[in-house]
Design an enzyme around this catalytic site. Sequence first.
Site, mmCIF file in Angstrom:
data_model
loop_
_atom_site.group_PDB
_atom_site.id
_atom_site.type_symbol
_atom_site.label_atom_id
_atom_site.label_comp_id
_atom_site.label_asym_id
_atom_site.label_seq_id
_atom_site.Cartn_x
_atom_site.Cartn_y
_atom_site.Cartn_z
ATOM 1 N N LYS A 39 0.887 -1.274 0.046
ATOM 2 C CA LYS A 39 -0.630 0.374 -0.041
ATOM 3 C C LYS A 39 0.815 1.194 0.115
ATOM 4 O O LYS A 39 0.835 2.495 -0.637
ATOM 5 C CB LYS A 39 -0.994 0.096 1.335
ATOM 6 C CG LYS A 39 -1.706 -1.804 1.180
ATOM 7 C CD LYS A 39 -3.000 -1.237 -0.194
ATOM 8 C CE LYS A 39 -3.621 -2.603 0.931
ATOM 9 N NZ LYS A 39 -3.097 -3.982 0.477
ATOM 10 N N LYS B 167 -8.282 1.935 3.538
ATOM 11 C CA LYS B 167 -8.144 0.848 3.707
ATOM 12 C C LYS B 167 -7.118 0.310 4.531
ATOM 13 O O LYS B 167 -6.124 1.431 4.941
ATOM 14 C CB LYS B 167 -7.284 0.370 2.085
ATOM 15 C CG LYS B 167 -6.689 1.299 0.804
ATOM 16 C CD LYS B 167 -6.574 0.656 0.219
ATOM 17 C CE LYS B 167 -5.410 1.577 -0.932
ATOM 18 N NZ LYS B 167 -5.753 1.612 -2.043
ATOM 19 N N ARG C 77 -5.083 -4.172 -13.722
ATOM 20 C CA ARG C 77 -3.853 -5.254 -12.957
ATOM 21 C C ARG C 77 -2.729 -5.455 -14.427
ATOM 22 O O ARG C 77 -2.838 -5.567 -15.104
ATOM 23 C CB ARG C 77 -4.161 -6.384 -12.095
ATOM 24 C CG ARG C 77 -2.960 -6.936 -12.110
ATOM 25 C CD ARG C 77 -2.031 -6.886 -10.882
ATOM 26 N NE ARG C 77 -1.745 -6.940 -9.868
ATOM 27 C CZ ARG C 77 -2.160 -7.347 -8.846
ATOM 28 N NH1 ARG C 77 -2.559 -8.889 -8.716
ATOM 29 N NH2 ARG C 77 -3.405 -7.016 -7.355
ATOM 30 N N ARG D 72 -10.640 -5.107 -13.611
ATOM 31 C CA ARG D 72 -10.690 -6.326 -12.667
ATOM 32 C C ARG D 72 -12.303 -5.511 -12.097
ATOM 33 O O ARG D 72 -12.163 -4.326 -11.699
ATOM 34 C CB ARG D 72 -10.316 -6.332 -11.569
ATOM 35 C CG ARG D 72 -8.899 -7.632 -11.960
ATOM 36 C CD ARG D 72 -7.944 -7.789 -10.373
ATOM 37 N NE ARG D 72 -7.822 -6.130 -10.596
ATOM 38 C CZ ARG D 72 -6.036 -6.192 -9.468
ATOM 39 N NH1 ARG D 72 -5.876 -7.503 -8.917
ATOM 40 N NH2 ARG D 72 -6.240 -4.698 -9.024
ATOM 41 N N ARG E 67 -14.903 -2.297 -5.114
ATOM 42 C CA ARG E 67 -13.527 -3.363 -4.971
ATOM 43 C C ARG E 67 -14.180 -4.307 -6.282
ATOM 44 O O ARG E 67 -14.531 -4.587 -6.811
ATOM 45 C CB ARG E 67 -13.427 -4.527 -3.789
ATOM 46 C CG ARG E 67 -13.821 -3.305 -2.543
ATOM 47 C CD ARG E 67 -13.654 -4.278 -1.432
ATOM 48 N NE ARG E 67 -15.266 -5.465 -1.193
ATOM 49 C CZ ARG E 67 -15.423 -6.332 -0.696
ATOM 50 N NH1 ARG E 67 -14.376 -6.200 -0.026
ATOM 51 N NH2 ARG E 67 -16.366 -6.605 -1.012
ATOM 52 N N ASP F 120 -1.718 -2.350 -9.870
ATOM 53 C CA ASP F 120 -2.733 -1.888 -9.961
ATOM 54 C C ASP F 120 -3.052 -0.499 -10.341
ATOM 55 O O ASP F 120 -2.484 0.885 -9.281
ATOM 56 C CB ASP F 120 -3.189 -1.720 -8.102
ATOM 57 C CG ASP F 120 -3.916 -3.438 -8.047
ATOM 58 O OD1 ASP F 120 -3.493 -4.326 -8.705
ATOM 59 O OD2 ASP F 120 -4.208 -3.904 -6.851
ATOM 60 N N GLU G 29 -1.875 0.486 -5.379
ATOM 61 C CA GLU G 29 -1.234 -0.707 -5.542
ATOM 62 C C GLU G 29 0.089 -0.208 -6.083
ATOM 63 O O GLU G 29 -0.142 -0.652 -6.836
ATOM 64 C CB GLU G 29 -1.485 -1.611 -4.999
ATOM 65 C CG GLU G 29 -2.875 -0.554 -3.233
ATOM 66 C CD GLU G 29 -3.907 -1.874 -2.683
ATOM 67 O OE1 GLU G 29 -3.166 -3.514 -3.105
ATOM 68 O OE2 GLU G 29 -4.178 -2.242 -2.353
ATOM 69 N N ASN H 272 1.983 -4.396 -5.835
ATOM 70 C CA ASN H 272 1.911 -5.726 -5.438
ATOM 71 C C ASN H 272 3.228 -6.591 -5.856
ATOM 72 O O ASN H 272 3.672 -6.646 -6.462
ATOM 73 C CB ASN H 272 0.755 -6.483 -6.313
ATOM 74 C CG ASN H 272 -0.617 -5.554 -5.264
ATOM 75 O OD1 ASN H 272 -1.090 -6.501 -4.359
ATOM 76 N ND2 ASN H 272 -1.088 -5.015 -6.253
#
Length: 321
Positions: A132, A167, A217, A232, A240, A280, A288, A290
Site C-alpha cells: 500500500k 484501507k 492489474r 477487474r 472493489r 494496480d 498499489e 504488489n
Amino acid sequence: MKPCKVGIVMDPISEIKPYKDSSFAMLLEAQRRGHELFYMQPEDIFLKNGLPNATITELKVWDRAQSDTSSQFYGFGASYDTALSSLDTILIRQDPPFNNDYLYSTHMLELAEAEGVLVVNKPQSLRDANEKLFASWFPNCIPPTLVSANATQLKTFINNHQDVILKPLDAMGGASIFRVKQNDPNINVIIETMTDHGQHHIMAQIYLPEIRQGDKRILLINGEPVPYALARIPAEGETRGNIAAGGKGIGIELSERDRWLCEQIAPTLQRKGLHFVGLDVIGDYITEINVTSPTCIRELDAQYNLNIAGQLFDHLESLRA
C-alpha cells in the site's frame, strides 16, 4: 540452461485454484523446463546454528481444465531437511498479511540469498516495499492520499475530498476496504475500528470513479510490463474490483498512460530486485504496487495466448547464466 532446483514458499497448495493461480503457472513452467520442484510452507523454514535450512518436499504438478475438479493437480515425493543453499532458486509466493512471521521468513531467506541462492522477490525489498505504501515513493503517479492513525486528520481528508476509500496497510484481496462519503454517519466508528482507536495507520485515497471501467492489474517482469492488463470490473453494488471480492477480469491493452506509469517505477523495481510485480492502476493513477504474490498470470495467458511465467523464467535464467 541446465536444469535447476527450484523451491517455492507458498500457502497450502491443496487450497489453491490451479486454473487461476499464478504460483501454479510458475510451477508448471519451471517443470516444463526440466527444473526440479521443491515445496515449502513458511513454517518449514528454520535456522540451525545460524544457517538457513528448510523441510522441503519434492513436487510434481499437472495442468487440468477448469471443469476437471476430480483429478489431482499436484503430487508430493520425499520430504527431508536440507540447507537452503542446496537450491538454486526460491520463489516467495506467500500471500499477505505481512506479519511478524512473514518478516522472520524474509530474514532467513536473506541468509540463503547471501549463500548464492536466487530468491524472488528479493527478501529485503519485500520488507521495504509495503504494497500500500510503496506507491507513495512515486508521488506524481498516485491520487491524493493520506496515511495516518489520527482520526482528526482522516476526517479532514474525508471532508475535503467528500468521497474516499479507506484501507488497511496489511491486507489483500479487497479485505476491510471501505468507501466513505462526507456525511456518512459511520465515519467515526469505521476510523476507530480500522485504526484501533488511533494505534494503527491506515490509508485514505480519493474515490476514483474510473473504477467502474476496472481496477487494472499490470504485471511487470524486471520492470518491463506485459502489454496487456487485466481490468477487474467490480460486481454490481461493489466498489472493489478485486477478483477475490467478486470482480470480473477483462483483458485490455495498456494505454500510453499505463506505460508511462510503468516507466516511472521500473528503475526502482530493477534496483531493488523486484523481479515480478503487479501494479494496480485505476484511471490515471497507481493505487498499489504488489510485490509479495501478484496474480492474474493465468487469466492474461488464456485471453491473449501468452506465457507470462515463461517470460519470467527467461529473465530468471538469464540472471543465473
